[in-house]
Design a protein around this motif. Structure first.
Motif, PDB file in Angstrom:
ATOM      1  N   GLY A 158       0.810  -1.214   0.000  1.00  0.00           N
ATOM      2  CA  GLY A 158       0.000   0.000   0.000  1.00  0.00           C
ATOM      3  C   GLY A 158       0.841   1.260   0.000  1.00  0.00           C
ATOM      4  N   GLU A 159       2.112   1.133   0.366  1.00  0.00           N
ATOM      5  CA  GLU A 159       3.031   2.270   0.357  1.00  0.00           C
ATOM      6  C   GLU A 159       3.796   2.366  -0.966  1.00  0.00           C
ATOM      7  OE1 GLU A 159       5.635   1.862   3.668  1.00  0.00           O
ATOM      8  OE2 GLU A 159       4.015   1.621   5.124  1.00  0.00           O
ATOM      9  N   GLY A 160       3.564   1.401  -1.855  1.00  0.00           N
ATOM     10  CA  GLY A 160       4.361   1.327  -3.072  1.00  0.00           C
ATOM     11  C   GLY A 160       3.686   1.894  -4.300  1.00  0.00           C
ATOM     12  N   ASP A 161       4.215   1.499  -5.460  1.00  0.00           N
ATOM     13  CA  ASP A 161       3.712   1.949  -6.754  1.00  0.00           C
ATOM     14  C   ASP A 161       2.950   0.819  -7.437  1.00  0.00           C
ATOM     15  OD1 ASP A 161       5.123   4.435  -6.486  1.00  0.00           O
ATOM     16  OD2 ASP A 161       6.966   3.373  -7.047  1.00  0.00           O
ATOM     17  N   VAL A 162       2.071   1.181  -8.361  1.00  0.00           N
ATOM     18  CA  VAL A 162       1.318   0.185  -9.121  1.00  0.00           C
ATOM     19  C   VAL A 162       2.296  -0.761  -9.825  1.00  0.00           C
ATOM     20  CG1 VAL A 162      -0.199  -0.151 -11.109  1.00  0.00           C
ATOM     21  CG2 VAL A 162      -0.702   1.641  -9.437  1.00  0.00           C
ATOM     22  N   GLY A 163       2.042  -2.056  -9.687  1.00  0.00           N
ATOM     23  CA  GLY A 163       2.916  -3.060 -10.293  1.00  0.00           C
ATOM     24  C   GLY A 163       4.013  -3.553  -9.377  1.00  0.00           C
ATOM     25  N   ASP A 164       4.152  -2.924  -8.203  1.00  0.00           N
ATOM     26  CA  ASP A 164       5.120  -3.424  -7.225  1.00  0.00           C
ATOM     27  C   ASP A 164       4.682  -4.809  -6.753  1.00  0.00           C
ATOM     28  OD1 ASP A 164       6.623  -1.159  -7.377  1.00  0.00           O
ATOM     29  OD2 ASP A 164       6.320  -0.521  -5.302  1.00  0.00           O
ATOM     30  N   PHE A 165       5.646  -5.669  -6.500  1.00  0.00           N
ATOM     31  CA  PHE A 165       5.315  -7.025  -6.056  1.00  0.00           C
ATOM     32  C   PHE A 165       6.350  -7.522  -5.067  1.00  0.00           C
ATOM     33  CE2 PHE A 165       8.327  -7.643  -9.451  1.00  0.00           C
ATOM     34  CZ  PHE A 165       9.068  -8.755  -9.070  1.00  0.00           C
ATOM     35  N   LEU A 166       5.992  -8.569  -4.365  1.00  0.00           N
ATOM     36  CA  LEU A 166       6.922  -9.260  -3.477  1.00  0.00           C
ATOM     37  C   LEU A 166       6.498 -10.717  -3.386  1.00  0.00           C
ATOM     38  CD1 LEU A 166       5.365  -9.775  -0.508  1.00  0.00           C
ATOM     39  CD2 LEU A 166       5.717  -7.315  -0.347  1.00  0.00           C
ATOM     40  N   ILE A 167       7.434 -11.557  -3.009  1.00  0.00           N
ATOM     41  CA  ILE A 167       7.154 -12.983  -2.802  1.00  0.00           C
ATOM     42  C   ILE A 167       7.447 -13.300  -1.348  1.00  0.00           C
ATOM     43  CG2 ILE A 167       7.897 -15.337  -3.388  1.00  0.00           C
ATOM     44  CD1 ILE A 167       8.322 -14.344  -6.255  1.00  0.00           C
ATOM     45  N   ARG A 168       6.565 -14.066  -0.731  1.00  0.00           N
ATOM     46  CA  ARG A 168       6.668 -14.369   0.692  1.00  0.00           C
ATOM     47  C   ARG A 168       6.365 -15.845   0.932  1.00  0.00           C
ATOM     48  NH1 ARG A 168       1.319 -14.296   2.321  1.00  0.00           N
ATOM     49  NH2 ARG A 168      -0.065 -13.402   0.743  1.00  0.00           N
ATOM     50  N   ASP A 169       6.735 -16.313   2.104  1.00  0.00           N
ATOM     51  CA  ASP A 169       6.483 -17.704   2.463  1.00  0.00           C
ATOM     52  C   ASP A 169       4.988 -17.947   2.657  1.00  0.00           C
ATOM     53  OD1 ASP A 169       9.215 -18.084   2.490  1.00  0.00           O
ATOM     54  OD2 ASP A 169       9.392 -17.786   4.656  1.00  0.00           O
ATOM     55  N   ARG A 170       4.562 -19.152   2.314  1.00  0.00           N
ATOM     56  CA  ARG A 170       3.175 -19.570   2.536  1.00  0.00           C
ATOM     57  C   ARG A 170       3.209 -20.793   3.448  1.00  0.00           C
ATOM     58  NH1 ARG A 170       0.112 -22.748  -0.959  1.00  0.00           N
ATOM     59  NH2 ARG A 170       1.643 -22.416  -2.603  1.00  0.00           N
ATOM     60  N   GLY A 171       3.641 -20.564   4.686  1.00  0.00           N
ATOM     61  CA  GLY A 171       3.772 -21.664   5.634  1.00  0.00           C
ATOM     62  C   GLY A 171       4.746 -22.703   5.104  1.00  0.00           C
ATOM     63  N   GLN A 172       4.380 -23.970   5.223  1.00  0.00           N
ATOM     64  CA  GLN A 172       5.206 -25.053   4.699  1.00  0.00           C
ATOM     65  C   GLN A 172       4.724 -25.478   3.320  1.00  0.00           C
ATOM     66  OE1 GLN A 172       4.988 -28.095   7.729  1.00  0.00           O
ATOM     67  NE2 GLN A 172       6.438 -27.041   9.065  1.00  0.00           N
ATOM     68  N   ASP A 173       3.868 -24.639   2.740  1.00  0.00           N
ATOM     69  CA  ASP A 173       3.207 -25.022   1.498  1.00  0.00           C
ATOM     70  C   ASP A 173       3.684 -24.189   0.312  1.00  0.00           C
ATOM     71  OD1 ASP A 173      -0.221 -25.122   0.322  1.00  0.00           O
ATOM     72  OD2 ASP A 173       1.431 -26.505  -0.041  1.00  0.00           O
ATOM     73  N   GLY A 174       4.937 -23.710   0.368  1.00  0.00           N
ATOM     74  CA  GLY A 174       5.473 -22.981  -0.771  1.00  0.00           C
ATOM     75  C   GLY A 174       5.477 -21.480  -0.582  1.00  0.00           C
ATOM     76  N   TYR A 175       5.129 -20.757  -1.667  1.00  0.00           N
ATOM     77  CA  TYR A 175       5.231 -19.304  -1.679  1.00  0.00           C
ATOM     78  C   TYR A 175       3.958 -18.670  -2.230  1.00  0.00           C
ATOM     79  CZ  TYR A 175      10.156 -20.590  -1.334  1.00  0.00           C
ATOM     80  OH  TYR A 175      11.345 -21.147  -0.940  1.00  0.00           O
ATOM     81  N   SER A 176       3.808 -17.374  -1.926  1.00  0.00           N
ATOM     82  CA  SER A 176       2.751 -16.563  -2.520  1.00  0.00           C
ATOM     83  C   SER A 176       3.383 -15.315  -3.099  1.00  0.00           C
ATOM     84  CB  SER A 176       1.706 -16.156  -1.474  1.00  0.00           C
ATOM     85  OG  SER A 176       0.933 -17.260  -1.070  1.00  0.00           O
TER      86      SER A 176
END
Length: 237
Positions: A151-169
């Motif tokens: 919400g503090e970023g620019d349109v099209g900004d992205f990040l990848i984060r952990d999804r527990g033990q089930d991979g990434y989001s």
């Protein structure tokens, strides 16, 4: 009693004129102990404290997370829910904070009802695993924190984060400034996909990112708005 100290940064050099004051240098990091009219009692990184003029420093944005539900009792207070991300505007004494929520609503909440959360950079810098050090990998950042972060970023900004033990989001800020979350799946041969109706697979997450920089990663079914990956959150254009 729990305490909270807002972070400050010195704007100008100030030379103490009285014994209860302290010297500060431009860009020096400080924390607020308390305020007396137009003077602030501050502490530096060495544990030294003293008064400095209010107009010689600026308040740093500080994010907190609600630990408990608090129900406002009058119009000066703000109702908050557990895990809600808030921005601290000011500190009123030792027991109350003036905060703003993601709907731009402002009000007072008790210090003991919130806890400070690290800067977003902290999650990227301390992330471990196969993607540690990548500018788009934020490790254990939660879904709620990803919404506040992007919400503090620019349109099209992205990040990848952990999804527990089930991979990434992957979380992306769309042109309507809505944060979209998509699961990243990894198949038995190591290929990855976001599992949408196109069922495209990629050799690696790096290839997935490159592809969706030129092809849309998400299309809103109602508005037909297409979202592309422009840059990792916090990265310079």
């Amino acid at each position: 009693m729990e305490t909270f100290n807002m972070k400050l940064k010195a704007i100008y050099k100030y030379t103490a004129e009285r014994s209860e004051e302290m010297n500060i240098e431009p860009n020096q990091n400080l924390k607020l102990l308390y305020r007396e009219n137009s003077w602030l009692k501050v502490e530096n990184n060495l544990g030294e404290s003293g008064f400095v003029p209010l107009n010689y420093v600026e308040f740093q944005k500080t994010k907190v997370k609600a630990k408990f539900r608090f129900i406002a009792r009058d119009i000066s207070e703000l109702t908050i829910s557990p895990n809600e991300i808030l921005l601290v505007i000011n500190q009123e004494g030792e027991e109350w904070l003036r905060v703003e929520n993601q709907n731009n609503e402002k009000g007072m909440v008790p210090v003991r009802y919130v806890e400070e959360i690290p800067s977003w950079d902290y999650y990227r810098e301390t992330a471990v695993g196969e993607f540690a050090g990548r500018d788009w990998y934020y490790g254990s950042l939660s879904r709620e924190q990803a919404i506040a972060c992007l919400g503090e970023g620019d349109v099209g900004d992205f990040l990848i984060r952990d999804r527990g033990q089930d991979g990434y989001s992957i979380s992306i800020l769309s042109s309507s400034r809505k944060v979209i979350h998509l699961k990243i799946y990894r198949g038995p041969l190591g290929r990855v996909t976001i599992g949408d109706e196109r069922q495209e697979t990629f050799e690696s997450i790096h290839n997935l990112i490159s592809n969706f920089a030129v092809d849309y990663i998400h299309e809103d079914r109602k508005t037909k708005e297409k979202t592309f990956l422009v840059k990792a959150f916090g990265a310079k254009n």
